[in-house]
Design a protein around this motif. Structure first.
Motif, PDB file in Angstrom:
ATOM      1  N   VAL A  87       0.873  -1.197   0.041  1.00 35.65           N
ATOM      2  CA  VAL A  87      -0.008  -0.030  -0.027  1.00 35.65           C
ATOM      3  C   VAL A  87       0.945   1.044   0.035  1.00 35.65           C
ATOM      4  CG1 VAL A  87      -0.161  -0.177   2.364  1.00 35.65           C
ATOM      5  CG2 VAL A  87      -2.014   1.022   0.923  1.00 35.65           C
ATOM      6  N   VAL A  88       0.259   2.225  -0.699  1.00 41.51           N
ATOM      7  CA  VAL A  88       1.033   3.764  -0.885  1.00 41.51           C
ATOM      8  C   VAL A  88      -0.149   4.830  -0.948  1.00 41.51           C
ATOM      9  CG1 VAL A  88       1.643   3.623  -3.388  1.00 41.51           C
ATOM     10  CG2 VAL A  88       3.010   4.797  -1.691  1.00 41.51           C
ATOM     11  N   GLY A  89       0.161   5.825  -0.310  1.00 38.91           N
ATOM     12  CA  GLY A  89      -0.569   7.032  -0.543  1.00 38.91           C
ATOM     13  C   GLY A  89      -1.124   7.813   0.655  1.00 38.91           C
ATOM     14  N   ARG A  90      -2.291   8.241   0.519  1.00 34.41           N
ATOM     15  CA  ARG A  90      -2.832   9.248   1.596  1.00 34.41           C
ATOM     16  C   ARG A  90      -3.172   8.446   2.670  1.00 34.41           C
ATOM     17  NH1 ARG A  90      -3.194  13.947  -1.875  1.00 34.41           N
ATOM     18  NH2 ARG A  90      -4.062  15.096   0.016  1.00 34.41           N
ATOM     19  N   LEU A  91      -2.475   7.679   3.480  1.00 34.39           N
ATOM     20  CA  LEU A  91      -2.992   6.778   4.625  1.00 34.39           C
ATOM     21  C   LEU A  91      -2.010   6.986   5.669  1.00 34.39           C
ATOM     22  CD1 LEU A  91      -5.199   4.639   5.446  1.00 34.39           C
ATOM     23  CD2 LEU A  91      -3.615   3.012   4.704  1.00 34.39           C
ATOM     24  N   GLN A  92      -2.572   7.126   6.701  1.00 27.52           N
ATOM     25  CA  GLN A  92      -1.818   6.900   8.013  1.00 27.52           C
ATOM     26  C   GLN A  92      -2.615   5.861   9.023  1.00 27.52           C
ATOM     27  OE1 GLN A  92      -2.784  10.233   7.459  1.00 27.52           O
ATOM     28  NE2 GLN A  92      -1.295  10.540   6.006  1.00 27.52           N
ATOM     29  N   TYR A  93      -1.897   5.239   9.692  1.00 30.52           N
ATOM     30  CA  TYR A  93      -2.385   4.234  10.789  1.00 30.52           C
ATOM     31  C   TYR A  93      -1.440   3.699  11.734  1.00 30.52           C
ATOM     32  CZ  TYR A  93      -0.417   0.589   7.897  1.00 30.52           C
ATOM     33  OH  TYR A  93       0.203  -0.504   7.077  1.00 30.52           O
ATOM     34  N   GLN A  94      -1.907   3.151  12.629  1.00 31.42           N
ATOM     35  CA  GLN A  94      -0.868   2.585  13.800  1.00 31.42           C
ATOM     36  C   GLN A  94      -0.877   1.093  13.729  1.00 31.42           C
ATOM     37  OE1 GLN A  94      -2.446   4.280  17.678  1.00 31.42           O
ATOM     38  NE2 GLN A  94      -0.741   5.674  17.331  1.00 31.42           N
ATOM     39  N   GLU A  95       0.185   0.588  13.613  1.00 30.59           N
ATOM     40  CA  GLU A  95       0.400  -1.002  13.548  1.00 30.59           C
ATOM     41  C   GLU A  95       1.294  -1.387  14.741  1.00 30.59           C
ATOM     42  OE1 GLU A  95       2.831  -4.169  10.795  1.00 30.59           O
ATOM     43  OE2 GLU A  95       2.233  -2.328  10.083  1.00 30.59           O
TER      44      GLU A  95
END
Length: 108
Positions: free
Chosen positions: A2-10
């Motif tokens: 995945v690439v692009g306009r996404l932020q998350y916590q893993e």
């Protein structure tokens, strides 16, 4: 990937997919560890072919058209399908697909 306009916590780590380079971020095998998804994307673009994904990532397509670009490099594995489902459910944005016009592409 995945690439692009996404932020998350893993698993407690902050992931920003705009800073992953053209190779993108590998989709985690345990989707339950992915939390707090945030995005200003207007859509998710699911790309069947890795070469098409790499071209879109190199061109930073997601900057001109705010989106999240996802590929499973052919037939998607369970983690990719679950990740896509979580994206759609949590962000409530449409999913568009760039696939071959054959039975395998339509199955994706």
């Amino acid at each position: 990937v995945v690439v692009g306009r996404l932020q998350y916590q893993e698993d407690g780590d902050e992931i920003d997919c705009t800073r992953m380079g053209v190779g993108g971020k590998a989709i985690p095998s345990n989707i339950d560890k992915v939390t707090n998804m945030r995005s200003d994307a207007k859509f998710v673009l699911l790309v069947e072919k890795d070469a098409a994904f790499m071209r879109l990532a190199e061109d930073r397509f997601y900057n001109k058209y705010p989106c999240i670009i996802l590929t499973a490099k052919g037939q998607p594995d369970v983690a990719s399908r679950l990740f896509l489902s979580k994206l759609k459910r949590d962000l409530r944005i449409p999913v568009l697909a760039l696939v071959d016009a054959d039975p395998y592409g339509l199955k994706i």
